[in-house]
Motif scaffolding. Structure first.
Motif, mmCIF file in Angstrom:
data_model
loop_
_atom_site.group_PDB
_atom_site.id
_atom_site.type_symbol
_atom_site.label_atom_id
_atom_site.label_comp_id
_atom_site.label_asym_id
_atom_site.label_seq_id
_atom_site.Cartn_x
_atom_site.Cartn_y
_atom_site.Cartn_z
ATOM 1 N N VAL A 1 0.849 -1.189 0.000
ATOM 2 C CA VAL A 1 0.000 0.000 0.000
ATOM 3 C C VAL A 1 0.888 1.244 0.000
ATOM 4 O O VAL A 1 1.960 1.256 0.604
ATOM 5 C CB VAL A 1 -0.964 0.001 1.206
ATOM 6 N N HIS A 2 0.419 2.287 -0.675
ATOM 7 C CA HIS A 2 1.256 3.476 -0.856
ATOM 8 C C HIS A 2 0.358 4.663 -1.167
ATOM 9 O O HIS A 2 -0.715 4.510 -1.762
ATOM 10 C CB HIS A 2 2.221 3.249 -2.022
ATOM 11 N N GLY A 3 0.814 5.837 -0.775
ATOM 12 C CA GLY A 3 0.113 7.063 -1.131
ATOM 13 C C GLY A 3 0.601 7.614 -2.452
ATOM 14 O O GLY A 3 1.809 7.750 -2.667
ATOM 15 N N GLU B 1 -3.344 1.919 -3.730
ATOM 16 C CA GLU B 1 -2.696 3.228 -3.860
ATOM 17 C C GLU B 1 -3.782 4.287 -3.760
ATOM 18 O O GLU B 1 -4.722 4.293 -4.555
ATOM 19 C CB GLU B 1 -1.952 3.335 -5.188
ATOM 20 N N THR B 2 -3.648 5.146 -2.758
ATOM 21 C CA THR B 2 -4.669 6.158 -2.519
ATOM 22 C C THR B 2 -4.013 7.539 -2.491
ATOM 23 O O THR B 2 -2.802 7.673 -2.327
ATOM 24 C CB THR B 2 -5.409 5.903 -1.192
ATOM 25 N N ALA B 3 -4.830 8.567 -2.617
ATOM 26 C CA ALA B 3 -4.329 9.937 -2.763
ATOM 27 C C ALA B 3 -4.004 10.550 -1.401
ATOM 28 O O ALA B 3 -4.702 11.441 -0.909
ATOM 29 C CB ALA B 3 -5.344 10.783 -3.513
ATOM 30 N N VAL C 1 -0.134 6.562 6.904
ATOM 31 C CA VAL C 1 -1.004 5.392 6.845
ATOM 32 C C VAL C 1 -2.425 5.880 6.607
ATOM 33 O O VAL C 1 -3.000 6.584 7.439
ATOM 34 C CB VAL C 1 -0.919 4.569 8.146
ATOM 35 N N ASP C 2 -2.986 5.531 5.482
ATOM 36 C CA ASP C 2 -4.341 5.947 5.127
ATOM 37 C C ASP C 2 -5.345 5.042 5.848
ATOM 38 O O ASP C 2 -5.255 3.814 5.743
ATOM 39 C CB ASP C 2 -4.524 5.826 3.609
#
Length: 218
Positions: free
Chosen positions: A161-163, A192-194, A199-200
């Motif tokens: 997971v990554h921004g 992958e989130t904006a 940590v989202d």
């Protein structure tokens, strides 16, 4: 290479969150640069709310500027400083090997530097297979003398997971890791989130399910 100044702490410190009953496995989370063993401790309950697992958050053994604990000195991305990396890696190996549960029952994960060390411990020379890997906002390390074997995780769950707005470790390194592990046969969950280097909360539920499945025996 400039001299790295810092104080090593031995043995590794760690926080433990005991399981509610007999542990079905363990969840070990490694913090990022400049944080400490307290940083990811709240994630243990978020990723394992039923407390099925032993939860452990060790602290990095190096104290370096600008403060906090570190797993290695910065050497660039994706190239940790070799001297400090090779000093730390065996100590983290010994810590993991001393857990009361074998590595094949351990979900190993981390954020930033902690994600890098999770890859190092899971894919590095002579390492056993964990139950799963959770890599948050990190990269596959390239360190001379520490070859990676992605095929070791074939068939195992891997969360990457990554921004997409990460200014510290660009999201392309998360994409690269997902491509490498998928090609090696791992069961990759890719998110992958904006968000920037953080940590989202949107990652928690899918990662919780990954942890649960990885530590549930049929």
């Amino acid at each position: 290479m400039g001299e790295v100044t810092g104080t090593r702490v031995a043995p590794l410190v760690a926080l433990r969150r005991e399981s509610a009953d007999e542990a079905a496995g363990a969840l070990v989370l490694l913090h990022g640069r400049g944080a400490d063993e307290h940083d990811l401790f709240p994630l243990l309950d978020l990723l394992d709310p039923e407390r099925r697992l032993l939860g452990v958050t060790p602290g990095g053994p190096l104290h370096l500027p600008p403060g906090g604990r570190h797993w290695y000195a910065l050497g660039g991305i994706p190239t940790p400083d070799p001297a400090t990396f090779h000093d730390t890696a065996p100590r983290l190996e010994a810590f993991l090997d001393a857990l009361e549960l074998p590595l094949e029952k351990v979900v190993l994960g981390g954020f930033s530097q902690g994600a890098v060390m999770s890859w190092a411990m899971s894919l590095g020379p002579g390492r056993a297979r964990p139950a799963a890997v959770v890599a948050m906002s990190g990269f596959l390390p390239r360190v001379e003398g520490w070859p990676l074997s992605p095929e070791r995780l074939a068939g195992l769950p891997v969360g990457i997971v990554h921004g997409s707005l990460d200014p510290v470790i660009p999201a392309e390194f998360g994409r690269e890791a997902a491509e490498v592990l998928s090609a090696a046969g791992a069961d990759v969950l890719r998110l992958e989130t904006a968000v920037p280097h953080m940590v989202d909360p949107a990652w928690i539920e899918p990662l919780r399910e990954l942890v649960r499945k990885a530590t549930t025996t049929a």
